[in-house]
Design a protein around this motif. Sequence first.
Motif, PDB file in Angstrom:
ATOM      1  N   LYS A 125       1.027  -1.257   0.145  1.00 36.52           N
ATOM      2  CA  LYS A 125       0.081   0.003   0.069  1.00 36.52           C
ATOM      3  C   LYS A 125       0.913   1.292  -0.155  1.00 36.52           C
ATOM      4  O   LYS A 125       0.380   2.395  -0.256  1.00 36.52           O
ATOM      5  N   GLU A 126       2.095   0.856   0.242  1.00 39.51           N
ATOM      6  CA  GLU A 126       3.070   2.339   0.465  1.00 39.51           C
ATOM      7  C   GLU A 126       3.980   2.365  -0.758  1.00 39.51           C
ATOM      8  O   GLU A 126       4.739   3.325  -1.172  1.00 39.51           O
ATOM      9  N   ALA A 127       4.019   1.318  -1.624  1.00 38.64           N
ATOM     10  CA  ALA A 127       5.212   1.060  -2.565  1.00 38.64           C
ATOM     11  C   ALA A 127       4.856   1.997  -3.629  1.00 38.64           C
ATOM     12  O   ALA A 127       3.638   1.959  -4.161  1.00 38.64           O
ATOM     13  N   PRO A 128       5.700   2.586  -4.565  1.00 40.35           N
ATOM     14  CA  PRO A 128       5.780   3.031  -5.700  1.00 40.35           C
ATOM     15  C   PRO A 128       5.235   2.240  -6.717  1.00 40.35           C
ATOM     16  O   PRO A 128       5.450   0.930  -6.711  1.00 40.35           O
ATOM     17  N   ILE A 129       4.687   2.512  -7.893  1.00 47.25           N
ATOM     18  CA  ILE A 129       3.736   1.769  -8.824  1.00 47.25           C
ATOM     19  C   ILE A 129       4.033   2.071 -10.169  1.00 47.25           C
ATOM     20  O   ILE A 129       4.131   3.365 -10.439  1.00 47.25           O
ATOM     21  N   ALA A 130       4.507   1.166 -11.086  1.00 56.17           N
ATOM     22  CA  ALA A 130       4.622   1.051 -12.469  1.00 56.17           C
ATOM     23  C   ALA A 130       3.245   0.586 -13.202  1.00 56.17           C
ATOM     24  O   ALA A 130       3.101  -0.656 -12.880  1.00 56.17           O
ATOM     25  N   VAL A 131       2.530   1.189 -14.138  1.00 56.88           N
ATOM     26  CA  VAL A 131       1.645   0.657 -14.657  1.00 56.88           C
ATOM     27  C   VAL A 131       1.895   0.173 -16.142  1.00 56.88           C
ATOM     28  O   VAL A 131       2.449   1.015 -16.958  1.00 56.88           O
ATOM     29  N   ILE A 132       1.483  -0.744 -16.495  1.00 61.08           N
ATOM     30  CA  ILE A 132       1.556  -1.473 -17.758  1.00 61.08           C
ATOM     31  C   ILE A 132       0.387  -0.838 -18.541  1.00 61.08           C
ATOM     32  O   ILE A 132      -0.862  -1.311 -18.273  1.00 61.08           O
ATOM     33  N   ASP A 133       0.584  -0.153 -19.600  1.00 58.30           N
ATOM     34  CA  ASP A 133      -0.497   0.166 -20.284  1.00 58.30           C
ATOM     35  C   ASP A 133      -0.631  -0.432 -21.808  1.00 58.30           C
ATOM     36  O   ASP A 133       0.019  -0.054 -22.779  1.00 58.30           O
ATOM     37  N   ASP A 134      -1.122  -1.835 -21.803  1.00 59.41           N
ATOM     38  CA  ASP A 134      -0.974  -2.577 -23.345  1.00 59.41           C
ATOM     39  C   ASP A 134      -2.398  -2.232 -23.938  1.00 59.41           C
ATOM     40  O   ASP A 134      -3.396  -2.183 -23.208  1.00 59.41           O
ATOM     41  N   PRO A 135      -2.377  -2.419 -25.181  1.00 64.18           N
ATOM     42  CA  PRO A 135      -3.484  -2.277 -25.965  1.00 64.18           C
ATOM     43  C   PRO A 135      -4.478  -3.468 -25.748  1.00 64.18           C
ATOM     44  O   PRO A 135      -4.143  -4.421 -25.185  1.00 64.18           O
ATOM     45  N   MET A 136      -5.820  -3.126 -26.150  1.00 66.06           N
ATOM     46  CA  MET A 136      -6.905  -4.105 -25.899  1.00 66.06           C
ATOM     47  C   MET A 136      -6.447  -5.372 -26.679  1.00 66.06           C
ATOM     48  O   MET A 136      -6.838  -6.550 -25.989  1.00 66.06           O
ATOM     49  N   ASP A 137      -5.830  -5.520 -27.965  1.00 61.55           N
ATOM     50  CA  ASP A 137      -5.852  -6.887 -28.701  1.00 61.55           C
ATOM     51  C   ASP A 137      -4.702  -7.656 -28.031  1.00 61.55           C
ATOM     52  O   ASP A 137      -4.810  -8.763 -27.998  1.00 61.55           O
ATOM     53  N   VAL A 138      -3.805  -6.822 -27.449  1.00 67.73           N
ATOM     54  CA  VAL A 138      -2.724  -7.644 -26.668  1.00 67.73           C
ATOM     55  C   VAL A 138      -3.077  -8.288 -25.414  1.00 67.73           C
ATOM     56  O   VAL A 138      -2.934  -9.357 -25.227  1.00 67.73           O
ATOM     57  N   ARG A 139      -4.040  -7.572 -24.801  1.00 69.29           N
ATOM     58  CA  ARG A 139      -4.511  -8.441 -23.359  1.00 69.29           C
ATOM     59  C   ARG A 139      -5.621  -9.347 -23.728  1.00 69.29           C
ATOM     60  O   ARG A 139      -5.584 -10.336 -23.119  1.00 69.29           O
TER      61      ARG A 139
ATOM     62  N   LYS B 283      -4.894   5.057  -6.119  1.00 62.97           N
ATOM     63  CA  LYS B 283      -3.606   4.966  -5.782  1.00 62.97           C
ATOM     64  C   LYS B 283      -2.647   5.838  -6.748  1.00 62.97           C
ATOM     65  O   LYS B 283      -1.330   5.667  -6.927  1.00 62.97           O
ATOM     66  N   ALA B 284      -3.243   6.842  -7.414  1.00 62.57           N
ATOM     67  CA  ALA B 284      -2.722   7.712  -8.325  1.00 62.57           C
ATOM     68  C   ALA B 284      -1.416   8.397  -7.876  1.00 62.57           C
ATOM     69  O   ALA B 284      -0.184   8.678  -8.736  1.00 62.57           O
ATOM     70  N   ASP B 285      -1.423   8.881  -6.670  1.00 64.84           N
ATOM     71  CA  ASP B 285      -0.067   9.652  -6.010  1.00 64.84           C
ATOM     72  C   ASP B 285       1.016   8.695  -6.175  1.00 64.84           C
ATOM     73  O   ASP B 285       2.061   9.192  -5.984  1.00 64.84           O
ATOM     74  N   ARG B 286       0.834   7.440  -6.182  1.00 65.54           N
ATOM     75  CA  ARG B 286       2.090   6.476  -5.937  1.00 65.54           C
ATOM     76  C   ARG B 286       2.581   6.100  -7.371  1.00 65.54           C
ATOM     77  O   ARG B 286       3.418   5.376  -7.657  1.00 65.54           O
ATOM     78  N   ILE B 287       1.919   6.222  -8.561  1.00 60.11           N
ATOM     79  CA  ILE B 287       2.395   6.023  -9.855  1.00 60.11           C
ATOM     80  C   ILE B 287       3.460   6.646 -10.228  1.00 60.11           C
ATOM     81  O   ILE B 287       3.480   7.964 -10.317  1.00 60.11           O
ATOM     82  N   VAL B 288       4.616   6.155 -10.405  1.00 59.27           N
ATOM     83  CA  VAL B 288       5.842   6.834 -10.963  1.00 59.27           C
ATOM     84  C   VAL B 288       6.219   6.410 -12.404  1.00 59.27           C
ATOM     85  O   VAL B 288       7.303   6.985 -12.901  1.00 59.27           O
ATOM     86  N   PHE B 289       5.574   5.499 -13.142  1.00 58.58           N
ATOM     87  CA  PHE B 289       5.778   5.239 -14.362  1.00 58.58           C
ATOM     88  C   PHE B 289       4.852   4.525 -15.206  1.00 58.58           C
ATOM     89  O   PHE B 289       4.095   3.819 -14.259  1.00 58.58           O
ATOM     90  N   ARG B 290       4.690   4.953 -16.532  1.00 53.32           N
ATOM     91  CA  ARG B 290       3.568   4.013 -17.175  1.00 53.32           C
ATOM     92  C   ARG B 290       4.271   3.839 -18.501  1.00 53.32           C
ATOM     93  O   ARG B 290       5.080   4.464 -19.193  1.00 53.32           O
ATOM     94  N   GLY B 291       3.790   2.774 -19.398  1.00 55.23           N
ATOM     95  CA  GLY B 291       4.540   2.513 -20.596  1.00 55.23           C
ATOM     96  C   GLY B 291       3.624   1.089 -21.013  1.00 55.23           C
ATOM     97  O   GLY B 291       3.163   0.292 -20.120  1.00 55.23           O
ATOM     98  N   ASP B 292       4.010   0.699 -22.079  1.00 55.00           N
ATOM     99  CA  ASP B 292       3.837  -0.860 -22.666  1.00 55.00           C
ATOM    100  C   ASP B 292       4.695  -1.890 -21.609  1.00 55.00           C
ATOM    101  O   ASP B 292       5.493  -1.573 -20.911  1.00 55.00           O
TER     102      ASP B 292
END
Length: 362
Positions: A233-247, A342-351
């Motif tokens: 709950k305290e850790a930094p977060i990196a988010v995978i943003d992959d397109p719908m077809d890949v998921r 959890k938006a305040d903990r997001i530090v990176f996004r990408g595929d």
Amino acid sequence: MPRPNCDDFRSLFVNDTPLMDMRAPVEFEQGAFPTSVSRPLMTNDERAAVGTCYKNKGQQEAIKLGHQLVNGDVKAARVAQWKAFFEANPNGYLYCFRGGLRSQITQQWLKEAGIDFPYINGGYKALRRFLIETIEDVAKQPSMVVAGNTGSGKTIMVNELTCGIDLEGAAHHRGSSFGRFVTPQRTQIAFENDLAVQMLKKQDRGVTQFIYEDEGKSIGRVMVPLSLQAAMKEAPIAVIDDPMDVRLARLLDDYVITMQRDYVAQYGEEQGWQLFAEYLEKGMFNIRKRLGLERYQEILDAQQHAVKVMQSTGSVAEHEAWLAPLLEQYYDPMYTYQLSKKADRIVFRGDYQTVKAWFEAQ
């Protein structure tokens, strides 16, 4: 492989030391260790009878009853099992609950058969305490979380990363309504034991910062340890943003192709197909209230049609007709809402590949 010192619990687990569990089957089923095998001194009924005798008449009478119950051909058959285990695993150890009478009796009977098989001091209880403490200690170490919508490959990533910890693998459940596997989920104790052994092996390779998949309090029917919940709950977060077809392709492989193959391999063609269809239907049923009954029925009809087409033609293409709306109308909105908190903990996004490279560079 040489036998680790029986007091060096870390080496026992890191080296996958074979362990022979002398506890009754019911104790083993409640939870054991990844490399342990059940070779009980007593059956469940025998253990219950000896326990009752101990309460009513004391230790000596209980020991006497135990020897009466496990004697002659019964004793010979059990010793033969233990011998076979030792011959296959000469670097192993045996253990009972506390490293007490059951371990000592087993060891003595094996000595009489010409085998010197050591037991774990403190038994299961000491090993279990060590693993619980391992989780508590690791939860205090620096950590990060990988997040992303359903089908983003979060579990794949934590398994590919040197410092990744696979919570779902330890739980033997993928954490969603369709998350179960063909074989039963692990018990809470077995989940925690497997998780701790993962952590020990990572530490042995020099890992000091850990990466976890974004999970809730529970994975299937097991609970994530409270100390780990707090850390995540305290850790930094990196988010995978992959397109719908890949998921969609990942979900198709996980929920459909792999599960159908595994059901048929486990139960045969006819029963396997039936159980596979029931698995998919049960997954839908579990979330019917959240979908709303009209939308639930539409997606269920598409799912059942896809199973029939798959069974008759081998094509899996029809499954997209229920998987796509399931993502778009249920999983994605729900996960987007959860991630917004959890938006305040997001530090990176990408595929997927970008996030993986970012983690590897940390």
